[in-house]
Design a protein around this motif. Structure first.
Motif, mmCIF file in Angstrom:
data_model
loop_
_atom_site.group_PDB
_atom_site.id
_atom_site.type_symbol
_atom_site.label_atom_id
_atom_site.label_comp_id
_atom_site.label_asym_id
_atom_site.label_seq_id
_atom_site.Cartn_x
_atom_site.Cartn_y
_atom_site.Cartn_z
ATOM 1 N N PHE A 1 0.838 -1.189 0.000
ATOM 2 C CA PHE A 1 0.000 0.000 0.000
ATOM 3 C C PHE A 1 0.873 1.239 0.000
ATOM 4 O O PHE A 1 1.802 1.341 0.804
ATOM 5 N N GLU A 2 0.577 2.192 -0.874
ATOM 6 C CA GLU A 2 1.171 3.518 -0.757
ATOM 7 C C GLU A 2 0.546 4.111 0.498
ATOM 8 O O GLU A 2 -0.639 3.914 0.764
ATOM 9 N N LEU A 3 1.327 4.829 1.298
ATOM 10 C CA LEU A 3 0.815 5.369 2.560
ATOM 11 C C LEU A 3 -0.446 6.198 2.344
ATOM 12 O O LEU A 3 -1.409 6.087 3.113
ATOM 13 N N GLY B 1 -2.495 2.078 -4.870
ATOM 14 C CA GLY B 1 -2.153 3.495 -4.837
ATOM 15 C C GLY B 1 -3.353 4.373 -5.089
ATOM 16 O O GLY B 1 -4.498 3.898 -5.098
ATOM 17 N N ILE B 2 -3.071 5.667 -5.330
ATOM 18 C CA ILE B 2 -4.177 6.613 -5.459
ATOM 19 C C ILE B 2 -4.212 7.416 -6.748
ATOM 20 O O ILE B 2 -5.211 8.044 -7.048
ATOM 21 N N GLU C 1 0.466 4.589 -10.390
ATOM 22 C CA GLU C 1 0.296 3.606 -11.464
ATOM 23 C C GLU C 1 1.557 3.519 -12.325
ATOM 24 O O GLU C 1 1.990 2.429 -12.715
ATOM 25 N N ALA C 2 2.176 4.664 -12.594
ATOM 26 C CA ALA C 2 3.403 4.681 -13.394
ATOM 27 C C ALA C 2 4.548 3.971 -12.670
ATOM 28 O O ALA C 2 5.331 3.238 -13.296
ATOM 29 N N VAL C 3 4.643 4.152 -11.361
ATOM 30 C CA VAL C 3 5.677 3.481 -10.574
ATOM 31 C C VAL C 3 5.446 1.968 -10.607
ATOM 32 O O VAL C 3 6.385 1.197 -10.763
ATOM 33 N N LEU D 1 -3.462 -1.300 -8.506
ATOM 34 C CA LEU D 1 -4.862 -1.300 -8.150
ATOM 35 C C LEU D 1 -5.162 0.007 -7.419
ATOM 36 O O LEU D 1 -4.500 0.322 -6.423
ATOM 37 N N HIS D 2 -6.111 0.769 -7.950
ATOM 38 C CA HIS D 2 -6.501 2.013 -7.296
ATOM 39 C C HIS D 2 -7.180 1.673 -5.978
ATOM 40 O O HIS D 2 -7.942 0.704 -5.892
ATOM 41 N N VAL D 3 -6.929 2.469 -4.939
ATOM 42 C CA VAL D 3 -7.453 2.169 -3.608
ATOM 43 C C VAL D 3 -8.977 2.057 -3.607
ATOM 44 O O VAL D 3 -9.537 1.206 -2.903
ATOM 45 N N GLU D 4 -9.669 2.860 -4.398
ATOM 46 C CA GLU D 4 -11.134 2.776 -4.432
ATOM 47 C C GLU D 4 -11.597 1.455 -5.036
ATOM 48 O O GLU D 4 -12.564 0.854 -4.559
ATOM 49 N N ASP D 5 -10.897 0.977 -6.062
ATOM 50 C CA ASP D 5 -11.229 -0.306 -6.669
ATOM 51 C C ASP D 5 -10.912 -1.456 -5.703
ATOM 52 O O ASP D 5 -11.685 -2.416 -5.596
#
Length: 138
Positions: free
Chosen positions: A13-15, A89-90, A95-97, A106-110
């Motif tokens: 998880f990205e912080l 991430g957010i 996403e690029a990283v 995976l976007h945090v909302e998804d």
């Protein structure tokens, strides 16, 4: 752990993504049921990540330490040999990283929708006082 491959995943998880969730501890406890390893990466100083994870009683298998997110993801994938490496991430930068390091993004909302995690309200995502710039920090 299930040797059938269903839990053969490293989840990072990205912080900022973790802060977007209402109960980070519950999220980690839930994720441990279907992952091998779960942790936090961030560009923020180590003490910021440590303060947040302690405050929310999050037990992580790894964290980025003094490295940036990209270097951390590269090191983690080398240390944790699982079939999948997923980065939550957010934004487009996250996403690029993920793409640059061969991690799934995976976007945090998804992720929250798929795993039935609750997103934090606007008030809950504000930085805690200890995470703001500190004049007394060396």
């Amino acid at each position: 752990m299930d040797s059938g491959g269903s839990t053969d995943m490293t989840l990072a998880f990205e912080l900022k993504a973790l802060k977007a969730l209402a109960d980070p501890n519950a999220v980690f406890n839930n994720a441990r049921q279907w992952t091998e390893y779960v942790g936090v990466v961030s560009e923020k100083p180590t003490y910021v990540v440590t303060n947040f994870t302690r405050k929310h009683r999050v037990r992580q298998d790894f964290f980025s330490g003094p490295r940036g997110v990209e270097e951390s993801l590269e090191n983690i994938s080398g240390q944790f040999d699982t079939d999948r490496h997923v980065f939550v991430g957010i934004d487009d930068e996250d996403e690029a990283v993920a793409e640059a390091t061969d991690w799934e993004f995976l976007h945090v909302e998804d992720a929250a929708e798929a795993a039935e995690w609750t997103l934090a309200t606007e008030d809950e995502t504000d930085e805690a006082p200890e995470e703001r710039a500190r004049d007394d920090w060396p």
